[in-house]
Scaffold this motif. Structure first.
Motif, PDB file in Angstrom:
ATOM      1  N   ALA A 107     -12.600  22.662  -6.004  1.00 10.99           N
ATOM      2  CA  ALA A 107     -13.762  23.371  -6.542  1.00 10.99           C
ATOM      3  C   ALA A 107     -14.594  23.986  -5.421  1.00 10.99           C
ATOM      4  CB  ALA A 107     -14.613  22.423  -7.377  1.00 10.99           C
ATOM      5  N   GLN A 108     -14.809  23.216  -4.368  1.00 11.39           N
ATOM      6  CA  GLN A 108     -15.616  23.719  -3.258  1.00 11.39           C
ATOM      7  C   GLN A 108     -14.907  24.844  -2.523  1.00 11.39           C
ATOM      8  OE1 GLN A 108     -15.986  21.470   0.394  1.00 11.39           O
ATOM      9  NE2 GLN A 108     -18.214  21.703   0.344  1.00 11.39           N
ATOM     10  N   GLY A 109     -13.631  24.626  -2.201  1.00  8.78           N
ATOM     11  CA  GLY A 109     -12.895  25.612  -1.418  1.00  8.78           C
ATOM     12  C   GLY A 109     -12.750  26.941  -2.133  1.00  8.78           C
ATOM     13  N   TYR A 110     -12.310  26.917  -3.379  1.00 13.46           N
ATOM     14  CA  TYR A 110     -12.056  28.151  -4.102  1.00 13.46           C
ATOM     15  C   TYR A 110     -13.335  28.826  -4.575  1.00 13.46           C
ATOM     16  CZ  TYR A 110      -7.197  26.640  -4.027  1.00 13.46           C
ATOM     17  OH  TYR A 110      -5.963  26.241  -3.625  1.00 13.46           O
ATOM     18  N   SER A 111     -14.347  28.050  -4.951  1.00 16.24           N
ATOM     19  CA  SER A 111     -15.618  28.647  -5.363  1.00 16.24           C
ATOM     20  C   SER A 111     -16.287  29.345  -4.186  1.00 16.24           C
ATOM     21  CB  SER A 111     -16.554  27.577  -5.937  1.00 16.24           C
ATOM     22  OG  SER A 111     -15.999  26.982  -7.089  1.00 16.24           O
ATOM     23  N   THR A 112     -16.262  28.716  -3.031  1.00 20.51           N
ATOM     24  CA  THR A 112     -16.832  29.346  -1.838  1.00 20.51           C
ATOM     25  C   THR A 112     -16.099  30.631  -1.508  1.00 20.51           C
ATOM     26  OG1 THR A 112     -17.479  27.179  -0.979  1.00 20.51           O
ATOM     27  CG2 THR A 112     -17.413  28.996   0.587  1.00 20.51           C
ATOM     28  N   HIS A 113     -14.785  30.593  -1.558  1.00 20.58           N
ATOM     29  CA  HIS A 113     -13.984  31.785  -1.279  1.00 20.58           C
ATOM     30  C   HIS A 113     -14.317  32.895  -2.275  1.00 20.58           C
ATOM     31  CE1 HIS A 113     -10.347  34.346  -1.524  1.00 20.58           C
ATOM     32  NE2 HIS A 113     -10.307  34.155  -0.224  1.00 20.58           N
ATOM     33  N   PHE A 114     -14.386  32.555  -3.559  1.00 16.36           N
ATOM     34  CA  PHE A 114     -14.643  33.550  -4.604  1.00 16.36           C
ATOM     35  C   PHE A 114     -15.973  34.257  -4.384  1.00 16.36           C
ATOM     36  CE2 PHE A 114     -16.595  34.671  -8.648  1.00 16.36           C
ATOM     37  CZ  PHE A 114     -15.611  35.434  -9.255  1.00 16.36           C
ATOM     38  N   PHE A 115     -17.041  33.501  -4.162  1.00 18.74           N
ATOM     39  CA  PHE A 115     -18.359  34.110  -4.070  1.00 18.74           C
ATOM     40  C   PHE A 115     -18.597  34.775  -2.715  1.00 18.74           C
ATOM     41  CE2 PHE A 115     -19.175  31.065  -7.566  1.00 18.74           C
ATOM     42  CZ  PHE A 115     -19.616  31.977  -8.508  1.00 18.74           C
ATOM     43  N   CYS A 116     -17.948  34.308  -1.662  1.00 16.22           N
ATOM     44  CA  CYS A 116     -18.060  35.004  -0.377  1.00 16.22           C
ATOM     45  C   CYS A 116     -17.377  36.364  -0.433  1.00 16.22           C
ATOM     46  CB  CYS A 116     -17.457  34.154   0.738  1.00 16.22           C
ATOM     47  SG  CYS A 116     -18.495  32.770   1.259  1.00 16.22           S
ATOM     48  N   VAL A 117     -16.211  36.428  -1.082  1.00 15.26           N
ATOM     49  CA  VAL A 117     -15.545  37.715  -1.276  1.00 15.26           C
ATOM     50  C   VAL A 117     -16.417  38.625  -2.136  1.00 15.26           C
ATOM     51  CG1 VAL A 117     -13.548  38.872  -2.316  1.00 15.26           C
ATOM     52  CG2 VAL A 117     -13.218  36.797  -0.959  1.00 15.26           C
ATOM     53  N   ALA A 118     -16.967  38.073  -3.215  1.00 18.43           N
ATOM     54  CA  ALA A 118     -17.841  38.864  -4.081  1.00 18.43           C
ATOM     55  C   ALA A 118     -19.039  39.410  -3.314  1.00 18.43           C
ATOM     56  CB  ALA A 118     -18.317  38.015  -5.262  1.00 18.43           C
ATOM     57  N   SER A 119     -19.550  38.630  -2.368  1.00 19.21           N
ATOM     58  CA  SER A 119     -20.711  39.058  -1.592  1.00 19.21           C
ATOM     59  C   SER A 119     -20.424  40.333  -0.809  1.00 19.21           C
ATOM     60  CB  SER A 119     -21.146  37.940  -0.637  1.00 19.21           C
ATOM     61  OG  SER A 119     -22.174  38.389   0.217  1.00 19.21           O
ATOM     62  N   PHE A 120     -19.350  40.346  -0.021  1.00 17.76           N
ATOM     63  CA  PHE A 120     -19.127  41.561   0.779  1.00 17.76           C
ATOM     64  C   PHE A 120     -18.614  42.710  -0.080  1.00 17.76           C
ATOM     65  CE2 PHE A 120     -15.006  39.303   1.780  1.00 17.76           C
ATOM     66  CZ  PHE A 120     -14.118  40.258   1.303  1.00 17.76           C
ATOM     67  N   LEU A 121     -18.054  42.416  -1.250  1.00 17.10           N
ATOM     68  CA  LEU A 121     -17.673  43.510  -2.145  1.00 17.10           C
ATOM     69  C   LEU A 121     -18.896  44.174  -2.768  1.00 17.10           C
ATOM     70  CD1 LEU A 121     -14.516  42.129  -4.010  1.00 17.10           C
ATOM     71  CD2 LEU A 121     -14.618  43.715  -2.085  1.00 17.10           C
ATOM     72  N   TRP A 122     -19.949  43.388  -3.040  1.00 19.22           N
ATOM     73  CA  TRP A 122     -21.172  44.004  -3.567  1.00 19.22           C
ATOM     74  C   TRP A 122     -21.802  44.930  -2.547  1.00 19.22           C
ATOM     75  CZ3 TRP A 122     -22.082  44.840  -8.292  1.00 19.22           C
ATOM     76  CH2 TRP A 122     -21.774  43.917  -9.286  1.00 19.22           C
ATOM     77  N   THR A 123     -21.643  44.634  -1.252  1.00 17.83           N
ATOM     78  CA  THR A 123     -22.186  45.552  -0.241  1.00 17.83           C
ATOM     79  C   THR A 123     -21.483  46.899  -0.303  1.00 17.83           C
ATOM     80  OG1 THR A 123     -20.683  44.881   1.561  1.00 17.83           O
ATOM     81  CG2 THR A 123     -22.707  43.593   1.257  1.00 17.83           C
TER      82      THR A 123
END
Length: 315
Positions: free
Chosen positions: A78-94
């Motif tokens: 949960a920690q590993g994949y959730s962190t990966h998902f939202f970090c990717v989403a972060s730079f995609l929103w930029t």
């Protein structure tokens, strides 16, 4: 002392402390932007809505970097994949913010609000796809306080493909896009210098201030992930031989991405104006003299750093 790679237990504790502290700062910074968007109705315009989604992704990325018990299998995943998902989403929103500026300023289009659904599909869909690809044949294990991909060059190559490749693609896209926007505004500013229209010159000065801020946007991602990229390449070439100081810079700068985004994207003049107006209503008159000038006047004549979007809600 217990060793993982060539890091001692004490060094791993330091890495945990650096990551936890930096992630906490990012969580607080991004949560503040999310709270401002929810509390201040005047901020709920499309230009700042993209910043809200960016801050929300950063907040959840930081949250999952802090909480959880990676020593247990389910929480590790949960920690590993959730962190990966939202970090990717972060730079995609930029990239959506850069695209919106480019489409509005360079191409003079006013249909960006109609693309919001496509933005969501692009960001959340791509993040989910990359997270699923990374999970195939993977087995997260814990190191100290967070999950890491185990050794193995194939799995490390997958990590580069599913995270660092799209990350640097986003950095290159943002850099090229902001270069085009700034170049066009520079041309408009030079034209304004020779004009007698004071109102146009005032707009040009506001645009120049915005340009100075936009120039730092691509540098945030570079500063946040340059050491992580170098550390990942080194770990791929020399597995099991980690460089401690490089690992500290890696986890520290990456965890501060949310704080950097909240300052650069979120704390613009529109947010400051909304805060000043609320403070001006509730603070007693005796305390106002401690502020350098009237709270209201500081925000009254300032435009948002996304000044050139000029997208107002029609309702």
């Amino acid at each position: 002392m217990a060793m993982i790679g060539n890091l001692t237990a004490h060094q791993r504790w330091i890495l945990m402390a650096v990551k936890g502290g930096a992630s906490s700062l990012s969580f607080l910074g991004s949560s503040f932007i999310v709270l401002c968007y929810l509390l201040f109705k005047e901020l709920r315009k499309f230009s700042f809505k993209l910043v809200f989604y960016l801050a929300l992704s950063d907040m959840l990325c930081s949250f999952f970097s802090i909480v959880g018990d990676p020593s247990k299998g389910f929480f590790c995943y949960a920690q590993g994949y959730s962190t990966h998902f939202f970090c990717v989403a972060s730079f995609l929103w930029t990239t959506t913010i850069a695209f919106t500026l480019h489409r509005t300023v360079v191409k003079h289009k006013t249909d960006v609000e109609d693309l919001e659904a496509m933005f969501h599909l692009y960001v959340w869909g791509t993040s989910l796809f990359l997270t699923v690809i990374r999970s195939i044949g993977n087995d997260h294990r814990h190191l100290g306080g967070w999950c890491l991909t185990p050794t193995g060059r194939t799995r490390k190559a997958v990590q580069f493909i599913t995270f660092y490749a799209p990350l640097w693609g986003a950095i290159l896209y943002n850099g090229f896009t902001y270069y085009q926007v700034i170049r066009m505004l520079n041309n408009a500013t030079r034209m304004a210098v020779g004009m007698s229209d004071r109102a146009y010159q005032s707009d040009a000065r506001a645009d120049k201030k915005a340009m100075n801020r936009w120039g730092y946007y691509p540098l945030i991602l570079i500063g946040s992930w340059a050491f992580g990229t170098i550390n990942g390449i080194h770990d791929f070439i020399e597995p099991g031989h980690k460089i401690f100081w490089l690992s500290v810079l890696d986890v520290g700068t990456a965890a501060l991405m949310g704080l950097s985004n909240s300052i650069a994207y979120g704390l613009n003049s529109s947010v400051r104006r909304a805060i000043y107006e609320r403070l001006d209503q509730v603070w007693p008159e005796s305390l106002r003299r401690w502020f350098p000038g009237s709270l209201k006047s500081r925000g009254q004549f300032q435009e948002s750093e996304l000044v050139l979007l000029r997208i107002e809600d029609q309702h």
